[in-house]
Structure formats: C-alpha cells, structure tokens
Design an enzyme around this catalytic site. Structure first.
Site, PDB file in Angstrom:
ATOM      1  N   LYS A 125       0.873  -1.193  -0.087  1.00 33.93           N
ATOM      2  CA  LYS A 125       0.015   0.156  -0.159  1.00 33.93           C
ATOM      3  C   LYS A 125       0.795   1.368   0.117  1.00 33.93           C
ATOM      4  O   LYS A 125       0.703   2.310  -0.801  1.00 33.93           O
ATOM      5  CB  LYS A 125      -0.856  -0.024   1.177  1.00 33.93           C
ATOM      6  N   ASP A 185      -6.803   1.317   0.838  1.00 33.29           N
ATOM      7  CA  ASP A 185      -6.687   1.500   2.311  1.00 33.29           C
ATOM      8  C   ASP A 185      -8.155   1.146   2.843  1.00 33.29           C
ATOM      9  O   ASP A 185      -9.154   0.607   1.910  1.00 33.29           O
ATOM     10  CB  ASP A 185      -6.406   2.746   3.008  1.00 33.29           C
TER      11      ASP A 185
END
Length: 214
Positions: free
Chosen positions: A120, A138
C-alpha cells in the site's frame, strides 16, 4: 455494476475535483515517503502536525540520519507506533543513502525492500510522487469499492486488482485520491452521507441513508 456507470461515477468526481491529491503535506518524494510511513494507523492531520516540525530540521535521508533515532522519536512521538516507525525510517534512510544515492526509487520492488514499506505504501508513493496508475487500497477505498459495487472484493488485493481492471484508463492516475476522499468525507463507515452524495443515483449500495453533509 456496468462500465457506463463506472465511467459516469469517475466523470463526476473529476468534474467536482479535477486535480485531487493526498492530504499529507510534502514537497519531495522523500518527504512523501516519510509521511506515508508515519501514516499507518494514524490520521493525515496527526502526521502533518509532526512533519511540520520535523521537515524544517531534517527532510533528507542524510539529515534524518544525522538527527539520530532518539531525536527523531521526539518529533514523531505524538503518532501511534512511533517507536517502530522511527526505527524503520532510520533504516530506510540508511538504505537510500547506501543503495540509491539518497533518491527515492520509483519502482515497486525497490520501494517494498525498504523497512516498513508494504504494497500500500509503495502504491501511494508510486502514484502520488511519480504519477504511476496504481491503487493504494486502504480501509476507505476497500469500503467504497465494496459498498458502491464499483469493485467488490474479499480483501484489499482483490479490490486493488479489480479496480485496476475496471476503472477507465483516463481516470486511473487520480482514482485512488477520489475514492479515498469520497470514503473519508461522504461514504463514511458508520453514517454514509447518501443524501448529499454526488453518485447516489449510480451507487448500488442497498441501505442508503437520507443523511446529507452538515
């Protein structure tokens, strides 16, 4: 959800916010990398408060290494998990100096080799600092992808792959920011503000609310 709907959703987001970006404050790829490392399980507001004091003192790998672990911790101690994050930042800075001429690499493999940098974080840096069409999924993007049915999936990687596949290419570079902002301020976890949502008529969420933005 069909592609016509998806295209219209992203068209509306683009019309409303043509140049979206992260709410983290930064002025270089290195500052962005450090801010993203600090942001895990923390708010952008909290990270910005810390980096506003840190960056005028140290905003390069060499400067942070010179600062040392204890002084670095004093700048980031208001952020959750600050001990681990500070250690990862010091190790990351050392690798950047030793292996990358103090420059943040713009490829996934090199980024993910840095301590504390997962998929991420790498996606955020690749997208925001270097303009790569990546999706950093997220909790907000995961929720929006599933709730709207733009890209339903059982886990973040599934949602990421689906989004990369179904989002029209013209929107891909900015899509990550539009979806985060939508999830953060409109399509919120507990009380989504469906009553004042730009895409309410296109969204396939079955339990829509009448709540609007205050």
């Amino acid at each position: 959800m069909n592609q016509l709907k998806r295209h219209e959703i992203f068209s509306r987001w683009r019309a409303d916010n043509p140049h979206p970006t992260t709410e983290l404050e930064y002025s270089s790829p290195f500052e962005l990398l450090i801010a993203v490392l600090l942001s895990a399980q923390s708010t952008d507001v909290g990270v910005n408060k810390a980096t506003r004091k840190l960056y005028p003192v140290a905003n390069t790998p060499e400067a942070i290494l010179q600062l040392g672990i204890e002084k670095l911790k004093s700048y980031v101690k208001t952020i959750g998990l600050y001990n681990t994050k500070a250690e990862n930042i010091i190790k990351t800075c050392q690798i950047l100096v030793d292996q990358h001429q103090s420059i943040v690499p713009d490829n996934r493999e090199a980024l993910e080799a840095l301590p504390g940098v997962g998929r991420k974080t790498a996606n955020v840096v690749l997208n925001t600092a270097f303009g790569h069409p990546t999706m950093a999924v997220d909790t907000h993007i995961f929720r929006v992808g599933n709730r709207t049915r733009i890209a339903p999936g059982k886990n973040v990687l599934e949602v990421e792959k689906k989004l990369l596949k179904v989002i029209p290419k013209e929107f891909l570079v900015d899509a990550h920011h539009w979806m985060i902002l939508h999830g953060r301020y409109v399509c919120t976890a507990r009380k989504p503000k469906c009553g004042s949502c730009l895409i309410e008529d296109l969204c396939e969420f079955k339990e829509k609310t009448e709540i609007g933005c205050e």
